[in-house]
Design a protein around this motif. Structure first.
Motif, PDB file in Angstrom:
ATOM      1  N   ARG A   1       0.839  -1.201   0.000  1.00  0.00           N
ATOM      2  CA  ARG A   1       0.000   0.000   0.000  1.00  0.00           C
ATOM      3  C   ARG A   1       0.874   1.251   0.000  1.00  0.00           C
ATOM      4  O   ARG A   1       0.872   2.046   0.946  1.00  0.00           O
ATOM      5  CB  ARG A   1      -0.944  -0.014   1.193  1.00  0.00           C
ATOM      6  CG  ARG A   1      -1.979  -1.124   1.171  1.00  0.00           C
ATOM      7  CD  ARG A   1      -2.857  -1.035  -0.072  1.00  0.00           C
ATOM      8  NE  ARG A   1      -3.508   0.256  -0.194  1.00  0.00           N
ATOM      9  CZ  ARG A   1      -4.634   0.602   0.428  1.00  0.00           C
ATOM     10  NH1 ARG A   1      -5.251  -0.276   1.190  1.00  0.00           N
ATOM     11  NH2 ARG A   1      -5.159   1.799   0.272  1.00  0.00           N
ATOM     12  N   THR A   2       1.608   1.420  -1.080  1.00  0.00           N
ATOM     13  CA  THR A   2       2.497   2.571  -1.214  1.00  0.00           C
ATOM     14  C   THR A   2       1.703   3.792  -1.667  1.00  0.00           C
ATOM     15  O   THR A   2       0.771   3.674  -2.462  1.00  0.00           O
ATOM     16  CB  THR A   2       3.610   2.268  -2.237  1.00  0.00           C
ATOM     17  OG1 THR A   2       4.301   1.082  -1.817  1.00  0.00           O
ATOM     18  CG2 THR A   2       4.594   3.403  -2.329  1.00  0.00           C
ATOM     19  N   ILE A   3       2.093   4.971  -1.195  1.00  0.00           N
ATOM     20  CA  ILE A   3       1.407   6.204  -1.602  1.00  0.00           C
ATOM     21  C   ILE A   3       2.434   7.227  -2.080  1.00  0.00           C
ATOM     22  O   ILE A   3       3.616   7.160  -1.717  1.00  0.00           O
ATOM     23  CB  ILE A   3       0.547   6.794  -0.463  1.00  0.00           C
ATOM     24  CG1 ILE A   3       1.418   7.215   0.711  1.00  0.00           C
ATOM     25  CG2 ILE A   3      -0.508   5.788  -0.026  1.00  0.00           C
ATOM     26  CD1 ILE A   3       0.651   7.905   1.832  1.00  0.00           C
ATOM     27  N   SER A   4       1.979   8.146  -2.907  1.00  0.00           N
ATOM     28  CA  SER A   4       2.853   9.210  -3.435  1.00  0.00           C
ATOM     29  C   SER A   4       2.588  10.556  -2.784  1.00  0.00           C
ATOM     30  O   SER A   4       3.358  11.503  -2.964  1.00  0.00           O
ATOM     31  CB  SER A   4       2.651   9.356  -4.945  1.00  0.00           C
ATOM     32  OG  SER A   4       2.924   8.151  -5.623  1.00  0.00           O
ATOM     33  N   GLY A   5       1.495  10.650  -2.044  1.00  0.00           N
ATOM     34  CA  GLY A   5       1.130  11.897  -1.401  1.00  0.00           C
ATOM     35  C   GLY A   5      -0.272  11.796  -0.846  1.00  0.00           C
ATOM     36  O   GLY A   5      -0.832  10.692  -0.723  1.00  0.00           O
ATOM     37  N   ALA A   6      -0.853  12.922  -0.543  1.00  0.00           N
ATOM     38  CA  ALA A   6      -2.195  12.911   0.027  1.00  0.00           C
ATOM     39  C   ALA A   6      -2.893  14.240  -0.269  1.00  0.00           C
ATOM     40  O   ALA A   6      -2.247  15.282  -0.407  1.00  0.00           O
ATOM     41  CB  ALA A   6      -2.149  12.668   1.534  1.00  0.00           C
ATOM     42  N   TYR A   7      -4.199  14.154  -0.370  1.00  0.00           N
ATOM     43  CA  TYR A   7      -5.045  15.345  -0.487  1.00  0.00           C
ATOM     44  C   TYR A   7      -5.530  15.697   0.915  1.00  0.00           C
ATOM     45  O   TYR A   7      -6.005  14.826   1.649  1.00  0.00           O
ATOM     46  CB  TYR A   7      -6.231  15.073  -1.408  1.00  0.00           C
ATOM     47  CG  TYR A   7      -5.828  14.607  -2.787  1.00  0.00           C
ATOM     48  CD1 TYR A   7      -5.046  15.405  -3.610  1.00  0.00           C
ATOM     49  CD2 TYR A   7      -6.231  13.356  -3.264  1.00  0.00           C
ATOM     50  CE1 TYR A   7      -4.677  14.979  -4.872  1.00  0.00           C
ATOM     51  CE2 TYR A   7      -5.854  12.929  -4.524  1.00  0.00           C
ATOM     52  CZ  TYR A   7      -5.084  13.733  -5.325  1.00  0.00           C
ATOM     53  OH  TYR A   7      -4.713  13.309  -6.573  1.00  0.00           O
ATOM     54  N   LEU A   8      -5.425  16.954   1.264  1.00  0.00           N
ATOM     55  CA  LEU A   8      -5.731  17.381   2.626  1.00  0.00           C
ATOM     56  C   LEU A   8      -6.858  18.400   2.656  1.00  0.00           C
ATOM     57  O   LEU A   8      -6.925  19.303   1.818  1.00  0.00           O
ATOM     58  CB  LEU A   8      -4.491  18.013   3.282  1.00  0.00           C
ATOM     59  CG  LEU A   8      -3.198  17.193   3.306  1.00  0.00           C
ATOM     60  CD1 LEU A   8      -2.099  17.991   3.979  1.00  0.00           C
ATOM     61  CD2 LEU A   8      -3.409  15.861   3.998  1.00  0.00           C
ATOM     62  N   SER A   9      -7.732  18.228   3.641  1.00  0.00           N
ATOM     63  CA  SER A   9      -8.682  19.268   3.996  1.00  0.00           C
ATOM     64  C   SER A   9      -8.103  19.973   5.215  1.00  0.00           C
ATOM     65  O   SER A   9      -7.754  19.317   6.209  1.00  0.00           O
ATOM     66  CB  SER A   9     -10.045  18.652   4.327  1.00  0.00           C
ATOM     67  OG  SER A   9     -10.958  19.646   4.736  1.00  0.00           O
TER      68      SER A   9
END
Length: 354
Positions: free
Chosen positions: A174-182
């Motif tokens: 479950r690798t991620i490249s970033g995230a969207y934030l509120s």
């Protein structure tokens, strides 16, 4: 007929001149407030394990965090190829969703790849076709994926996948490249300062800054042209209406003077002369609206490009603006012509032997 056509064309140019503003406003609202609901997008310097999501969620000011996986790829079908990126989204996410240009939310398929319509057209593929995928990072693996959905978007040439399906395709966890934030606006400055000092963070895209950059980019290429076009259209509208009224007066000067001699008042002969111009103007305006819509349609088709596609959106304000400009020109022309009726050559008419 020529006068009516001229007025209609001036209305059409007014509609087309204002249409760009309507289209850009809709595009910004659609992309940055409907599709991209996040306040900021964090980009890591490289792929990070899934626990990084929870580390982001506990930073000051973060209200909600939704991870994504982005990987640069070359998509190929036969001799056609396109360099782009696949963005793996959380299917349960709320900050970034698949929404077509009509505002309909599309469910993210659990398998396969989703293309926006522009990218699908460039590759000449339809739903169900297979795409060769060449990953441009890491081990540069190759594989193939079926096209499971095509979404008609306004910006970019992007491909999407369920983040879990993309992880499986890449053969990773479950690798991620970033995230969207509120983000809580009261603590936004503190959050951005913390992210700036975090070594793993390569960049932060703040929505308001992106919107400003987008507006500036569009403004450079369209605002000057649109302003000039609008001024030009206003001059044409005023010129056509006034010219029509002046020609009508010149053609019927003797008739108007004869009516004055027979006892008609200035107001009554004004109604006779200017009533015709009013009818021509009112007849021309809806025709101008239709021609304007057709010109906007052609402009949308002619200006479509990979970076963005302008939507065919014309608001009531644009139609009202065109109507008011032409109506104001007609009223001003009527006033000028009405004043000239005071100086009709009544003596000359009485001397005529006819």
């Amino acid at each position: 007929m020529l006068s009516a056509f001229g007025i209609a064309m001036s209305v059409a140019i007014l509609v087309m001149g204002r249409f760009t503003f309507d289209s850009i406003d809709y595009m910004i609202d659609y992309q940055f407030r409907t599709v991209q609901r996040d306040d900021a997008a964090v980009v890591f310097a490289g792929p990070r394990p899934a626990r990084a999501r929870f580390e982001l969620a506990h930073l000051p000011g973060v209200v909600r965090s939704e991870p994504y996986r982005a990987v640069p790829v070359r998509l190929r079908v036969g001799h056609l190829a396109k360099q782009t990126a696949i963005t793996g989204l959380d299917p349960a996410g709320e900050l970034r969703q698949l929404i077509d240009r009509d505002g309909r939310v599309q469910s993210l398929p659990p398998k396969g790849i989703v293309l926006n319509k522009t990218l699908a057209d460039l590759l000449a593929v339809r739903e169900g076709d297979m795409l060769a995928v060449e990953v441009q990072e890491g081990s540069r693996m190759r594989g193939s994926l079926p096209v499971t959905l095509i979404v008609d978007e306004l910006i970019g040439t992007t491909a999407y996948m369920d983040s879990r399906a993309l992880n499986r395709f890449l053969g990773e966890g479950r690798t991620i490249s970033g995230a969207y934030l509120s983000v809580d606006p009261l603590r936004a400055a503190e959050l951005y300062s913390t992210l700036k000092e975090t070594p793993a963070v390569a960049g932060v895209a703040v929505r308001e800054a992106v919107i400003k950059g987008f507006e500036d980019t569009i403004a450079e290429s369209t605002n000057a042209t649109t302003f000039t076009l609008t001024i030009f259209a206003c001059v044409i509208a005023c010129g056509m209406v006034y010219n029509g009224a002046r020609i009508a007066l010149a053609e019927r000067n003797r008739e108007m003077a004869s009516l004055r001699v027979l006892g008609f008042t200035e107001r009554e002969i004004s109604v006779v002369l200017l009533g015709e111009q009013a009818i021509i103007t009112l007849f021309s305006i809806p025709i101008g609206f239709l021609i304007g819509w057709a010109l906007c349609y052609l402009a949308v088709d002619a200006t479509a490009q990979e970076l963005f596609r302008m939507p065919l959106v014309i608001t009531g304000k644009t139609y009202a603006f065109a109507f008011l400009v032409v109506t104001a020109a007609a009223v001003a022309s009527a006033y000028i012509v009405h004043r000239k009726l005071r100086y009709l050559d009544l003596v000359g008419v009485l001397k005529t032997q006819e």
